[in-house]
Design a protein around this motif. Structure first.
Motif, short mmCIF file in Angstrom:
data_model
loop_
_atom_site.label_atom_id
_atom_site.label_comp_id
_atom_site.label_asym_id
_atom_site.label_seq_id
_atom_site.Cartn_x
_atom_site.Cartn_y
_atom_site.Cartn_z
N LEU A 31 7.48 0.97 2.75
CA LEU A 31 6.16 1.55 2.95
C LEU A 31 5.46 1.78 1.62
N THR A 32 4.29 1.18 1.45
CA THR A 32 3.50 1.35 0.24
C THR A 32 2.09 1.79 0.61
N GLY A 33 1.37 2.31 -0.37
CA GLY A 33 0.00 2.74 -0.13
C GLY A 33 -0.87 2.48 -1.33
N ARG A 34 -2.15 2.23 -1.07
CA ARG A 34 -3.10 2.02 -2.15
C ARG A 34 -4.51 2.27 -1.60
N ILE A 35 -5.48 2.35 -2.51
CA ILE A 35 -6.86 2.55 -2.12
C ILE A 35 -7.56 1.20 -2.06
N ASP A 36 -8.10 0.87 -0.89
CA ASP A 36 -8.85 -0.37 -0.70
C ASP A 36 -10.27 -0.04 -0.23
N PHE A 37 -11.10 -1.06 -0.17
CA PHE A 37 -12.45 -0.96 0.39
C PHE A 37 -13.27 0.17 -0.24
N PRO A 38 -13.49 0.14 -1.56
CA PRO A 38 -14.31 1.20 -2.18
C PRO A 38 -15.74 1.18 -1.65
N ILE A 39 -16.29 2.37 -1.37
CA ILE A 39 -17.66 2.48 -0.90
C ILE A 39 -18.35 3.61 -1.68
N PHE A 51 -2.08 2.08 4.12
CA PHE A 51 -0.61 1.99 4.06
C PHE A 51 -0.18 0.64 4.62
N THR A 52 0.83 0.05 3.99
CA THR A 52 1.40 -1.19 4.49
C THR A 52 2.90 -0.99 4.71
N HIS A 53 3.33 -1.16 5.95
CA HIS A 53 4.75 -1.07 6.29
C HIS A 53 5.25 -2.48 6.55
N THR A 54 6.28 -2.87 5.83
CA THR A 54 6.92 -4.17 6.03
C THR A 54 8.32 -3.93 6.55
N GLY A 55 8.56 -4.35 7.77
CA GLY A 55 9.86 -4.09 8.39
C GLY A 55 10.99 -4.66 7.56
N PRO A 56 12.15 -3.99 7.59
CA PRO A 56 13.30 -4.47 6.81
C PRO A 56 13.81 -5.80 7.34
N GLY A 57 14.62 -6.45 6.53
CA GLY A 57 15.17 -7.74 6.92
C GLY A 57 14.70 -8.83 6.00
N LYS A 58 15.08 -10.05 6.31
CA LYS A 58 14.71 -11.18 5.48
C LYS A 58 13.21 -11.43 5.59
N ILE A 82 -3.14 11.95 13.59
CA ILE A 82 -2.19 11.23 14.46
C ILE A 82 -1.55 10.07 13.70
N LEU A 83 -2.37 9.29 12.98
CA LEU A 83 -1.82 8.16 12.24
C LEU A 83 -0.94 8.61 11.08
N LEU A 84 -1.29 9.72 10.44
CA LEU A 84 -0.44 10.25 9.37
C LEU A 84 0.91 10.69 9.94
N GLU A 85 0.88 11.27 11.12
CA GLU A 85 2.14 11.66 11.77
C GLU A 85 2.96 10.42 12.10
N PHE A 86 2.28 9.34 12.49
CA PHE A 86 2.96 8.08 12.76
C PHE A 86 3.58 7.51 11.49
N VAL A 87 2.84 7.58 10.37
CA VAL A 87 3.38 7.13 9.08
C VAL A 87 4.64 7.92 8.75
N GLU A 88 4.60 9.20 9.04
CA GLU A 88 5.76 10.07 8.80
C GLU A 88 6.98 9.59 9.59
N ILE A 89 6.74 9.20 10.84
CA ILE A 89 7.83 8.68 11.68
C ILE A 89 8.40 7.40 11.08
N LEU A 90 7.50 6.54 10.59
CA LEU A 90 7.94 5.27 10.00
C LEU A 90 8.83 5.48 8.79
N THR A 91 8.56 6.51 7.99
CA THR A 91 9.38 6.73 6.80
C THR A 91 10.82 7.05 7.17
N GLN A 92 11.02 7.58 8.37
CA GLN A 92 12.37 7.93 8.81
C GLN A 92 12.99 6.86 9.70
N HIS A 93 12.15 6.03 10.30
CA HIS A 93 12.64 4.99 11.22
C HIS A 93 12.00 3.64 10.85
N PRO A 94 12.35 3.09 9.69
CA PRO A 94 11.70 1.87 9.21
C PRO A 94 11.91 0.65 10.10
#
Length: 243
Positions: A31-39, A51-58, A82-94
Motif C-alpha cells: 500500500l502506497t500513497g501520494r498526492i495526485d491531480f493538483p487543483i 492510495f494504491t494497493h497492489t495485491g501480494p504475489g507475483k 468510509i474509504l479511510l476505514e477500508f484502507v485501514e482494513i487493507l493494511t491488515q488484510h492485504p
C-alpha cells in the motif's frame, strides 16, 4: 474472512497523514500513497491523496485494476471516512483483494476537506468532475463510488456481472449473520447486468445520518466484502481462461 481494526491512535495517525497531504508515503509493501491531480482554488493549491494497493504475489500484466472514490461534500466527510476505514482494513488484510490493483481516492473534493461549507460542491465546480473522470480512466476493470445521500436505507446501485450479483444475493440471504459480525449489508440492490469483459461499476449510497463510528466501520466492512467477492470471481475467471 476476519476483519479487525487498528488501535485508535494508529487510526488518528492515518487520517492525519491523509489530511496533511503528505507528498509521498509508503504504508506497507502493498500500500502506497501520494498526492495526485493538483487543483487551485482562490489562489491556493490543493491535491487529492491517492492510495494504491497492489495485491501480494507475483507481478502479472493482467492484474485487474479497480478504482474507488469517496465523494465528500462541503457538509459531509462520511464517504471519505468510509474509504479511510477500508484502507485501514487493507493494511491488515492485504490479500483481501487477491492480486488486484486498487486505486483509491478517499477525498474527491480536497477543498471541502479544508474549508467545509465555504468550499464549492461537485455540482457547482466542473473541475471536480474532470478530476474524477481522469481518475476513473485509470480503473480499467471496476469502479466504486461512495456517496452520502438523503436516503432512508443503505443502497447499492450500478452494473455488475451476473456472477457478482449472484454472490451478493447469496450474501443478502445471510445478511443478519453478516451484521452480527459488523458488516452492514445494503437493504436495496438496484443493479443491472454487465458482460464479464466490460467494466463493472457500483455506487454505494449511504444515509447521511450514518456518521457514527460503528456505522462507518460496518459500511467499510461491506465494501471489503464486495471487493473480496469480486476478486474471487475474477480469479476463477482467469483460471478458466487459462485452461
Amino acid at each position: 474472512m476476519h476483519l479487525t481494526t487498528l488501535h485508535p491512535d494508529l487510526r488518528k495517525n492515518l487520517r492525519n497523514l491523509v489530511q496533511g497531504y503528505v507528498e509521498h508515503c509508503e504504508f506497507s509493501p502493498t500500500l502506497t500513497g501520494r498526492i495526485d491531480f493538483p487543483i487551485y482554488y482562490m489562489g491556493f493549491k490543493y491535491g487529492a491523496p491517492v492510495f494504491t494497493h497492489t495485491g501480494p504475489g507475483k507481478v502479472a500484466d493482467d492484474r485487474p485494476v479497480v478504482g474507488m472514490i469517496g465523494w465528500n461534500t462541503p457538509s459531509s466527510q462520511l464517504p471519505s471516512q468510509i474509504l479511510l476505514e477500508f484502507v485501514e482494513i487493507l493494511t491488515q488484510h492485504p490479500r483481501l483483494a487477491d492480486n488486484s490493483v486498487l486505486r483509491m481516492l478517499p477525498v474527491a473534493n480536497p477543498v471541502a476537506l479544508e474549508l467545509d461549507e465555504d468550499a464549492p460542491s461537485r455540482e457547482d465546480w466542473d473541475t471536480l468532475g474532470r478530476l474524477a473522470d481522469q481518475f476513473k480512466e485509470q480503473a480499467a476493470d471496476g469502479w466504486i463510488e461512495v456517496h452520502a445521500a438523503e436516503v432512508e436505507d443503505f443502497t447499492i446501485a450500478g452494473e455488475i456481472s451476473p456472477a457478482l450479483y449472484k454472490a451478493l444475493e447469496k450474501s443478502k440471504i445471510v445478511a443478519s449473520f453478516r451484521e452480527r459480525n459488523g458488516i452492514k449489508f445494503p437493504g436495496i440492490l438496484n443493479l443491472k447486468p454487465v458482460r464479464p469483459d466490460e467494466r463493472w461499476q457500483v455506487r454505494l449510497l449511504v444515509p447521511t445520518t450514518w456518521d457514527d463510528s460503528r456505522s462507518i466501520r460496518a459500511v467499510a466492512r461491506f465494501l471489503a466484502r464486495l471487493v473480496h467477492l469480486q476478486a474471487r470471481i475474477a480469479s476463477r475467471q482467469r483460471k478458466t481462461v487459462g485452461r
